[in-house]
Design a protein around this motif. Sequence first.
Motif, PDB file in Angstrom:
ATOM      1  N   ARG A  67       0.586  -1.483  -0.048  1.00  0.00           N
ATOM      2  CA  ARG A  67      -0.007  -0.048  -0.052  1.00  0.00           C
ATOM      3  C   ARG A  67       0.972   1.184  -0.035  1.00  0.00           C
ATOM      4  NH1 ARG A  67      -3.226  -3.529   3.440  1.00  0.00           N
ATOM      5  NH2 ARG A  67      -1.927  -2.863   4.971  1.00  0.00           N
ATOM      6  N   ALA A 210      -3.419  -6.221  -1.728  1.00  0.00           N
ATOM      7  CA  ALA A 210      -3.023  -4.854  -0.670  1.00  0.00           C
ATOM      8  C   ALA A 210      -2.908  -3.899  -1.605  1.00  0.00           C
ATOM      9  CB  ALA A 210      -2.047  -5.234   0.200  1.00  0.00           C
ATOM     10  N   GLY A 212      -4.188  -2.904  -4.264  1.00  0.00           N
ATOM     11  CA  GLY A 212      -5.262  -2.165  -4.582  1.00  0.00           C
ATOM     12  C   GLY A 212      -5.598  -2.559  -6.244  1.00  0.00           C
TER      13      GLY A 212
END
Length: 271
Positions: A67, A210, A212
């Motif tokens: 992230r 994670a 996205g």
Amino acid sequence: MGTSKSSTGPSAHVPLVPPWADEVGSSTPDGASQQPLFDADISTLTSPIAPARRFGPARRNFGNFARLGNSTDLRRGLAYYVSTGYGGSKTFTRRMGGTAATGGRLGALLASGQTADGTTLHDLTLARGSDANAVMDAIVTAVRPEDGTQDGEASRRSVREALSDLLDRFPDADLFKLDDVQRSFVIERYAALDVYQRFFLDMGKVVIAAAGNTPSGLGRLREIREFIAQSVAASFRRIRGEKGTATSANIAELTQHALAQTFSIFEEYLD
């Protein structure tokens, strides 16, 4: 970048080191004994059993890295991946015993131009053609024949990618007659890529989810792959500085100890 299907990691309550993973022996390809390159061998005792939620801490840190891109999260993720995911650097080194063994066969083939049974690389290539792809395919098949296992598939891909990376780095390299620098590059790159393949199978889905989206996740995975590659290459350099250039007879042992040193350094990222 690994293309094998990633998973959520191996299950709990299974041996951390499968029975077939302790492949690194102490003899040359022709079966003769040799003088060990290192004073101490990696333990080959009975494998510990994987605990429940063994990858939990690693997943959290790699998720944070995916992230935010913080290098501290990457290092901590690798530390937990080795220490809790695989029971520490010694056990993980044993788990990657096939990598060292294949590295030994690869080094011997590239140095001598023939397999342990005397078949030459030229002969292995004849049935496939004469271009670089045919030679690379012949090398892959010689050092890691298909066996239908996940590890075997990953290792074959790692050998192929290492040879491709060699030709990118040294466009004029002759695969039938590599020099010492080129052979060292292939072995180091192969070892790093095979560690990454294991990581990808265990953690790839975590990183992509994670991040996205898939492009961002693949970008983070490239960062992890190159971090592993740089770490493995640094370990090889340190060992060569201490022990000198390995011979084709002990390249598997050198590879094993380079991996052990790399995994030990990863564990220290928690200190």
